[in-house]
Design an enzyme around this catalytic site. Structure first.
Site, PDB file in Angstrom:
ATOM      1  N   CYS A 112       0.834  -1.339  -0.070  1.00 34.83           N
ATOM      2  CA  CYS A 112      -0.159  -0.123   0.005  1.00 34.83           C
ATOM      3  C   CYS A 112       0.808   1.218  -0.058  1.00 34.83           C
ATOM      4  O   CYS A 112       0.253   2.277  -0.064  1.00 34.83           O
ATOM      5  CB  CYS A 112      -1.144   0.085   1.182  1.00 34.83           C
ATOM      6  SG  CYS A 112      -1.810  -1.670   1.390  1.00 34.83           S
ATOM      7  N   HIS A 249      -3.758   6.409   2.424  1.00 39.14           N
ATOM      8  CA  HIS A 249      -3.895   5.292   1.979  1.00 39.14           C
ATOM      9  C   HIS A 249      -5.309   4.763   2.417  1.00 39.14           C
ATOM     10  O   HIS A 249      -5.574   4.956   3.634  1.00 39.14           O
ATOM     11  CB  HIS A 249      -2.825   3.922   2.285  1.00 39.14           C
ATOM     12  CG  HIS A 249      -3.460   2.693   2.066  1.00 39.14           C
ATOM     13  ND1 HIS A 249      -3.974   2.236   0.978  1.00 39.14           N
ATOM     14  CD2 HIS A 249      -3.443   1.514   2.884  1.00 39.14           C
ATOM     15  CE1 HIS A 249      -4.280   0.902   1.196  1.00 39.14           C
ATOM     16  NE2 HIS A 249      -4.069   0.664   2.237  1.00 39.14           N
ATOM     17  N   ASN A 279     -10.431  -1.380   0.003  1.00 40.74           N
ATOM     18  CA  ASN A 279      -8.785  -1.053   0.221  1.00 40.74           C
ATOM     19  C   ASN A 279      -8.124  -1.559  -1.205  1.00 40.74           C
ATOM     20  O   ASN A 279      -8.375  -2.771  -1.440  1.00 40.74           O
ATOM     21  CB  ASN A 279      -8.419  -1.737   1.180  1.00 40.74           C
ATOM     22  CG  ASN A 279      -6.886  -2.098   1.403  1.00 40.74           C
ATOM     23  OD1 ASN A 279      -6.083  -1.466   0.420  1.00 40.74           O
ATOM     24  ND2 ASN A 279      -6.379  -2.381   2.571  1.00 40.74           N
TER      25      ASN A 279
END
Ligand code: B82
Length: 322
Positions: A112, A249, A279
């Protein structure tokens, strides 16, 4: 010194939307459970397009909207943990599909944090004066490495990508960065490939999916992200008053709530779209930037901080003047 600017951003997510209610029909979960713990309402899932296709779509849009010739691109970097192949890299697939015949191309693996790491790398190439134009992507098909029978993880992830054109600019651009890794912490891991060959019948079993210790990484994220943002501010002598948006993120809205509290700043300073995409790992920050740009939220001279955190463990922040 040469400054590196982000001169265009674009995103692409697959069309197919899967809601929390859709998921509640395949695993024991509910919209209430997912929304209250994560802030996620929907995610876009690939119906066949792979990571390279996302990047190719984004790259075409970037070249088109900036009137850039494919042959003028010097560097292509793709941040991904879900490439189409072990080799060739996604970036090489992009290079050939777009006709960027003069570019060198490679992928990076930092989960990420991958997009932030990749911007940092591209920045140094451009700062060197040897290269003028870089295409940097963050793109994932996490649905390939998601265990669709595990209700704790399958509700979290989505597919998509985003990318940016980087070029030398007179003023502003990438002002400061802060990049880190802690390889000893394995509370978030992806597909494990064990060695098995003619001289080794492995007793250890690999696993094909993302596995996470939610509480451990949650504690990690809420500790390191405020620290990293503060380090960036300290390096630049700026305060949060000077920053229009923090673009984190998009892992979980609860992480962002706590980070905002720890930074003693209003949640409205954070750009949040986890509700729509879940996500998407390396893709989450460039998707957010692309949305913000399309909404007219990023004006010339605006300062933003992007901050990534994820498996590795890796984390990093960057201050960018638009
Ligand atoms: S959780 O631990 O299950 N939890 C927080 C206590 C839910 C209330 C959880 C969930 Br659900 C989803 C994400 C996280 C999390 O902490 N994620 C990350 C943290 C650090 C780095 C990356 C991530 C990520 O998910 O990408 C926790």
């Amino acid at each position: 010194m040469i400054n590196t600017g982000i001169t265009a951003v674009e995103g692409y997510v697959p069309e197919k939307v899967v809601t929390n209610d859709d998921l509640s029909r395949i695993v024991d979960t509910s919209d209430e459970w997912i929304t209250s713990r994560t802030g996620i309402k929907r995610r876009h899932l690939s119906t066949g397009e792979n990571t390279s296709q996302f990047c190719i779509n984004i790259g075409k849009k970037l070249l088109e909207k900036t009137g850039t010739a494919a042959e003028d691109i010097d560097i292509i970097i793709v941040a991904t943990i879900t490439p189409d192949y072990a080799t060739p890299s996604v970036s090489c697939q992009v290079q050939t599909a777009l006709g960027c015949v003069n570019a060198f191309a490679f992928d990076i693996s930092a989960a990420c944090s991958g997009f932030v790491y990749s911007l940092g790398i591209a920045d140094k190439f451009i700062k060197s004066g040897q290269y003028k134009k870089a295409l940097v992507f963050g793109a994932e098909t996490l649905s390939k490495i998601t265990d669709w029978t595990d209700r704790n993880t399958c509700v979290l992830f989505g597919d998509g990508g985003g990318g940016a054109l980087l070029e030398p600019v007179e003023k502003g651009g990438i002002i400061a960065e802060d990049l880190h890794a802690r390889g000893d912490d394995v509370s978030l891991t992806g597909r494990h490939h064990v060695v098995e060959n003619m001289v080794c019948k492995n007793v250890e079993k690999g696993h094909p999916y993302l596995i996470m210790d939610g509480r451990a990484i949650f504690n990690f994220a809420t500790r390191v992200v405020p620290q990293s943002v503060n380090d960036i501010l300290e390096k630049t002598g700026l305060t949060l008053e000077d920053i229009k948006y923090i673009v984190p993120h998009q892992a979980n809205s609860r992480i962002i709530d706590i980070v905002a509290r720890r930074l003693k700043t209003d949640i409205d300073k954070f750009y949040i779209n986890v509700e729509e995409y879940g996500n998407t790992s390396a893709a989450s920050i460039p998707i957010a930037l692309s949305e913000m740009s399309a909404k007219g939220l990023l004006e010339k001279g605006d300062r933003i901080i992007i901050t990534g955190f994820g498996a590795g463990l890796t984390w990093g922040s960057m201050l960018i003047e638009w």
